[in-house]
Design a protein around this motif. Structure first.
Motif, PDB file in Angstrom:
ATOM      1  N   PHE A  45       0.936  -1.079   0.245  1.00  0.00           N
ATOM      2  CA  PHE A  45      -0.234   0.151   0.129  1.00  0.00           C
ATOM      3  C   PHE A  45       0.436   1.837  -0.161  1.00  0.00           C
ATOM      4  CE2 PHE A  45      -2.612   3.419   2.458  1.00  0.00           C
ATOM      5  CZ  PHE A  45      -3.481   3.677   1.035  1.00  0.00           C
ATOM      6  N   THR A  46       1.875   1.685   0.857  1.00  0.00           N
ATOM      7  CA  THR A  46       2.983   2.120   0.928  1.00  0.00           C
ATOM      8  C   THR A  46       3.219   2.458  -0.148  1.00  0.00           C
ATOM      9  OG1 THR A  46       3.496   1.534   3.717  1.00  0.00           O
ATOM     10  CG2 THR A  46       4.382   3.656   2.253  1.00  0.00           C
ATOM     11  N   SER A  47       3.458   0.984  -1.455  1.00  0.00           N
ATOM     12  CA  SER A  47       4.552   1.726  -2.536  1.00  0.00           C
ATOM     13  C   SER A  47       3.468   2.251  -3.460  1.00  0.00           C
ATOM     14  CB  SER A  47       4.801   0.159  -2.832  1.00  0.00           C
ATOM     15  OG  SER A  47       5.935   0.094  -1.784  1.00  0.00           O
TER      16      SER A  47
ATOM     17  N   ARG B 297       7.614  -1.160  -7.241  1.00  0.00           N
ATOM     18  CA  ARG B 297       6.040  -1.344  -6.394  1.00  0.00           C
ATOM     19  C   ARG B 297       5.772  -3.041  -7.144  1.00  0.00           C
ATOM     20  NH1 ARG B 297       1.871  -0.194  -9.213  1.00  0.00           N
ATOM     21  NH2 ARG B 297       1.579   1.574  -9.991  1.00  0.00           N
ATOM     22  N   LEU B 298       5.622  -3.079  -8.209  1.00  0.00           N
ATOM     23  CA  LEU B 298       5.920  -4.215  -8.928  1.00  0.00           C
ATOM     24  C   LEU B 298       6.065  -4.913  -8.477  1.00  0.00           C
ATOM     25  CD1 LEU B 298       5.952  -2.648 -12.748  1.00  0.00           C
ATOM     26  CD2 LEU B 298       3.573  -3.136 -11.249  1.00  0.00           C
ATOM     27  N   ALA B 299       8.002  -5.080  -8.755  1.00  0.00           N
ATOM     28  CA  ALA B 299       8.398  -6.488  -7.552  1.00  0.00           C
ATOM     29  C   ALA B 299       8.048  -7.224  -6.438  1.00  0.00           C
ATOM     30  CB  ALA B 299       9.654  -6.144  -7.243  1.00  0.00           C
ATOM     31  N   ARG B 300       7.198  -5.588  -5.862  1.00  0.00           N
ATOM     32  CA  ARG B 300       7.060  -5.925  -4.599  1.00  0.00           C
ATOM     33  C   ARG B 300       5.339  -7.039  -4.508  1.00  0.00           C
ATOM     34  NH1 ARG B 300       7.376  -1.701  -1.148  1.00  0.00           N
ATOM     35  NH2 ARG B 300       9.992  -2.972   0.039  1.00  0.00           N
ATOM     36  N   GLN B 301       4.669  -6.637  -5.666  1.00  0.00           N
ATOM     37  CA  GLN B 301       3.668  -6.728  -6.089  1.00  0.00           C
ATOM     38  C   GLN B 301       3.382  -8.454  -6.568  1.00  0.00           C
ATOM     39  OE1 GLN B 301       0.365  -4.359  -6.482  1.00  0.00           O
ATOM     40  NE2 GLN B 301      -0.325  -5.227  -8.639  1.00  0.00           N
TER      41      GLN B 301
ATOM     42  N   GLN C  24       3.132 -15.312  -3.448  1.00  0.00           N
ATOM     43  CA  GLN C  24       3.276 -16.017  -2.363  1.00  0.00           C
ATOM     44  C   GLN C  24       1.694 -16.289  -2.096  1.00  0.00           C
ATOM     45  OE1 GLN C  24       4.901 -13.766   0.743  1.00  0.00           O
ATOM     46  NE2 GLN C  24       4.173 -14.741   2.724  1.00  0.00           N
ATOM     47  N   ILE C  25       0.913 -15.648  -1.715  1.00  0.00           N
ATOM     48  CA  ILE C  25      -0.807 -15.477  -1.153  1.00  0.00           C
ATOM     49  C   ILE C  25      -1.303 -16.944  -2.408  1.00  0.00           C
ATOM     50  CG2 ILE C  25      -2.667 -14.837  -1.112  1.00  0.00           C
ATOM     51  CD1 ILE C  25      -1.335 -11.935  -0.887  1.00  0.00           C
ATOM     52  N   MET C  26      -0.691 -16.729  -3.175  1.00  0.00           N
ATOM     53  CA  MET C  26      -1.910 -18.188  -4.279  1.00  0.00           C
ATOM     54  C   MET C  26      -1.383 -19.147  -3.866  1.00  0.00           C
ATOM     55  SD  MET C  26      -2.638 -16.425  -7.853  1.00  0.00           S
ATOM     56  CE  MET C  26      -1.128 -16.488  -9.034  1.00  0.00           C
ATOM     57  N   GLY C  27       0.916 -19.852  -3.365  1.00  0.00           N
ATOM     58  CA  GLY C  27       0.926 -21.089  -2.994  1.00  0.00           C
ATOM     59  C   GLY C  27       1.107 -21.105  -4.407  1.00  0.00           C
TER      60      GLY C  27
END
Ligand SMILES: Cc1cc2nc3c(=O)[nH]c(=O)nc-3n(C[C@H](O)[C@H](O)[C@H](O)COP(=O)(O)OP(=O)(O)OC[C@H]3O[C@@H](n4cnc5c(N)ncnc54)[C@H](O)[C@@H]3O)c2cc1C
Length: 405
Positions: free
Chosen positions: A290-292, A327-331, A337-340
């Motif tokens: 969000f900060t990014s 931001r794109l790298a982080r996202q 990670q979320i989808m595993g």
């Protein structure tokens, strides 16, 4: 910069909504679209739909918001443009195809074109009548663009061009190209380049699509063999094309840097659907993301505002592009990670028909590399903001012909 919306900005946002809701349907926020044009079921129909939407905007005064009024724009700030784009992203409208025309060629013609160029190109660009592509990069001239070897030789009222370009987005559907070619080999590399507008239907131009990891083929190789371009299509001074190209590249970076994106809520929703929204590590990464988003949004507004005021290439454009890249790298990492394990699936088998893998994880490289890589942006910040020395070399003083290749 004041982060709160002024009454003027709030009123403008209301006007944007009024226009958009009169001409388009609001998008269901839970639907995710793969917006790569070559992945559309019918690319030709998609391009036509983009042209039609662009014309609708232009005719109603909603295109070229930051362009000067005398050239059909509205003379508004980058912040206002950002508000419009933010609102437009909530509607189901076919955007795309005109990033090069409106975001790059328009500002270039306004800054460097003759009155005749302005007549020929600006209004058609705003109305979606001309799709443009950018014929800059070559197999051995990407980050070091000034090393380009496509040659243009004068022959009467024409230049004859031979060479090869690569990674040319949308060349396969473009009407016009912004072409950089070498016109003098006996001066240092930056001083012998000329900028041309080339009709993509000129004999001698062959466009070959390149297939990407996403499955789409957005960009192309372009081969130019004995391509004849009228002298009248030179934009800016002969051999002064580097300065012209700087306007194009700054505008491109400002556009990429201003890409506010509207994806944060979608990532939160994804985390909820995968049952990890309460995971403390995921929550921390969501907060960072969000900060990014906020950093890139406001830095992007500054970059776009500077560009729209005709301010010379400024490091804020590079800072904004770096902010978007980070931001794109982080996202990209976070959605995987979320989808595993589901993150390794593809197409219809994948969550949301592969939207996250295609547009977010693999798609991140479009903005991280296109318009100049993040390493190159860091070099610019290092040299122009921090005052660090340039990389050593003789390429700025030696005639191009004498440099090793
Ligand atoms: C989606 C997409 C669309 C594109 N569309 C277009 C287009 O329409 N028209 C067009 O002309 N081009 C386009 N490009 C090309 C893009 O501008 C180049 O890919 C980019 O400038 C990098 O050049 P390169 O690929 O030759 O990589 P290289 O320049 O070979 O770089 C390779 C690696 O070395 C690093 N590197 C290079 N030089 C330095 C340095 N001095 N210091 C530190 N690191 C360095 C780079 O960061 C990179 O990681 C597009 C690219 C992408 C990904």
């Amino acid at each position: 910069m004041d982060f709160d919306e002024t009454p003027e900005e709030a009123a403008f946002r209301a006007q944007c909504r009024e226009f958009l809701s009169a001409h388009a349907e609001r998008r269901d926020p839970s639907t995710r679209r793969i917006t790569m044009s070559t992945m559309a079921a019918d690319e030709e129909a998609h391009v036509k739909a983009c042209r039609d939407w662009q014309r609708t905007k232009a005719d109603a005064g909603w295109a070229g918001l930051t362009w000067p009024v005398e050239y059909g724009g509205r003379g508004l700030s980058g912040l206002m443009q950002g508000i419009f784009l933010e609102e437009e992203s909530h509607y189901d409208v076919p955007v795309g195809m005109f990033a090069q025309a409106i975001g790059m060629m328009g500002p270039t013609v306004i800054a460097h074109g003759t009155d005749e160029h302005k007549q020929r190109f600006l209004r058609p660009i705003l109305r979606g009548e001309q799709v443009w592509c950018q014929l800059f990069s070559e197999p051995n001239a990407g980050s070091d663009l000034a090393s380009l070897r496509t040659r243009a030789e004068r022959d009467g009222d024409e230049y004859v061009v031979d060479g090869q370009k690569v990674w040319t987005s949308s060349a396969h559907v473009a009407d016009w190209g912004m072409l950089l070619a070498r016109t003098d080999w006996d001066v240092p590399k930056h001083r012998g380049i000329t900028f041309f507008a080339v009709d993509m239907r000129t004999p001698g131009i062959e466009v070959r699509p390149l297939r990407q990891a996403t499955g789409g083929a957005e960009f192309n190789e372009v081969f130019l063999e004995q391509v004849r371009i009228p002298v009248a299509n030179v934009i800016g001074p002969v051999n002064g094309g580097w300065g012209v190209a700087m306007t194009t590249l700054t505008s491109e970076r400002a556009d990429i840097g201003a890409a506010h994106g509207s994806g944060f809520d979608g990532v939160v929703d994804l985390a909820r659907r995968f049952g990890v929204a309460d995971d403390p590590v995921v929550r921390q990464k969501l907060a960072q993301l969000f900060t990014s988003y906020e950093i890139s949004r406001f830095t992007g507004y500054r970059a776009r505002t500077a560009a729209s005021r005709g301010v010379a290439p400024g490091p804020e454009v590079s800072v904004a592009k770096i902010a978007v890249s980070e931001r794109l790298a982080r996202q990209g990492d976070l959605v995987e990670q979320i989808m595993g394990a589901a993150g390794t699936l593809w197409g219809d088998d994948a969550p949301d028909e592969g939207y996250w893998q295609t547009m977010v994880f693999l798609g991140q490289w479009m903005s991280r590399i296109g318009g100049g890589t993040e390493d190159v942006q860091r070099n610019i910040v290092g040299e122009r903001v921090l005052g660090l020395p340039r990389e050593p070399g003789n390429d700025r003083t030696t005639p191009f012909r004498d440099l090793p290749h």
